[in-house]
Design a protein around this motif. Structure first.
Motif, PDB file in Angstrom:
ATOM      1  N   ARG A 189     -10.219   4.170  11.497  1.00  0.00           N
ATOM      2  CA  ARG A 189      -8.841   3.597  10.924  1.00  0.00           C
ATOM      3  C   ARG A 189      -8.420   2.721  10.833  1.00  0.00           C
ATOM      4  N   ARG A 190      -9.174   1.804  11.253  1.00  0.00           N
ATOM      5  CA  ARG A 190      -8.920  -0.169  10.283  1.00  0.00           C
ATOM      6  C   ARG A 190      -9.635   0.021   8.771  1.00  0.00           C
TER       7      ARG A 190
ATOM      8  N   LYS B 142     -11.150   3.761  16.014  1.00  0.00           N
ATOM      9  CA  LYS B 142     -10.469   2.289  15.790  1.00  0.00           C
ATOM     10  C   LYS B 142     -11.037   1.393  14.547  1.00  0.00           C
TER      11      LYS B 142
ATOM     12  N   ILE C  47     -10.248   2.632   6.668  1.00  0.00           N
ATOM     13  CA  ILE C  47      -9.168   3.502   5.886  1.00  0.00           C
ATOM     14  C   ILE C  47      -8.620   2.962   5.249  1.00  0.00           C
ATOM     15  N   SER C  48      -7.446   2.035   6.085  1.00  0.00           N
ATOM     16  CA  SER C  48      -6.232   1.409   6.222  1.00  0.00           C
ATOM     17  C   SER C  48      -6.448  -0.099   5.332  1.00  0.00           C
ATOM     18  N   PHE C  49      -7.694  -0.379   5.418  1.00  0.00           N
ATOM     19  CA  PHE C  49      -7.900  -1.100   4.220  1.00  0.00           C
ATOM     20  C   PHE C  49      -8.261  -1.187   3.117  1.00  0.00           C
ATOM     21  N   TYR C  50      -8.547   0.442   2.859  1.00  0.00           N
ATOM     22  CA  TYR C  50      -8.834   0.472   1.419  1.00  0.00           C
ATOM     23  C   TYR C  50      -7.846   1.285   0.525  1.00  0.00           C
ATOM     24  N   THR C  51      -6.764   2.194   1.910  1.00  0.00           N
ATOM     25  CA  THR C  51      -5.750   2.802   1.159  1.00  0.00           C
ATOM     26  C   THR C  51      -4.335   1.551   1.104  1.00  0.00           C
ATOM     27  N   SER C  52      -4.353   0.132   1.946  1.00  0.00           N
ATOM     28  CA  SER C  52      -3.364  -0.364   1.828  1.00  0.00           C
ATOM     29  C   SER C  52      -2.974  -1.187   0.261  1.00  0.00           C
ATOM     30  N   GLN C  53      -1.858  -1.659   0.501  1.00  0.00           N
ATOM     31  CA  GLN C  53      -1.688  -2.130  -1.173  1.00  0.00           C
ATOM     32  C   GLN C  53      -2.631  -3.960  -0.746  1.00  0.00           C
ATOM     33  N   ARG C  54      -2.944  -4.231  -1.761  1.00  0.00           N
ATOM     34  CA  ARG C  54      -3.152  -6.350  -2.121  1.00  0.00           C
ATOM     35  C   ARG C  54      -2.589  -6.855  -2.724  1.00  0.00           C
TER      36      ARG C  54
END
Length: 96
Positions: free
Chosen positions: A78-79, A75, A81-88
């Motif tokens: 996963r967090r 988990k 990876i989602s932080f670095y791949t999500s749009q900011r």
């Protein structure tokens, strides 16, 4: 009247296997033990078996049991990876 103890954690996992392992932990450990064993049987190499199995078992144990800030290692990754791949969205403010 009977009383039952209710866990306070929302994401509580029942310990099913041997009284100490959850289903998730058992599946992870089984997968990380079975994969190098099967691969080394097909390759028929003792060196491959001796190097892959201990490393795979250690990785499986780490993924199954290590917790960081109360979250499992999967988990947590996963967090990350989602932080670095999500749009900011960046908000810029003018100085007065």
């Amino acid at each position: 009247m009977r009383t039952f103890q209710v866990p306070f954690e929302r994401e509580f996992e029942d310990k099913i296997f041997f009284g100490v392992l959850t289903l998730r932990q058992f599946v992870i450990i089984a997968a990380f033990i079975a994969t190098p064993v099967v691969l080394s049987l097909f390759a028929r190499s003792l060196i491959l078996f001796v190097t892959l199995v201990p490393m795979s078992i250690l990785l499986g144990l780490a993924i199954a049991f290590v917790k960081i800030k109360g979250d499992t290692l999967t988990k947590y990754f996963r967090r990350i990876i989602s932080f670095y791949t999500s749009q900011r969205t960046f908000l810029y403010r003018r100085r007065k």
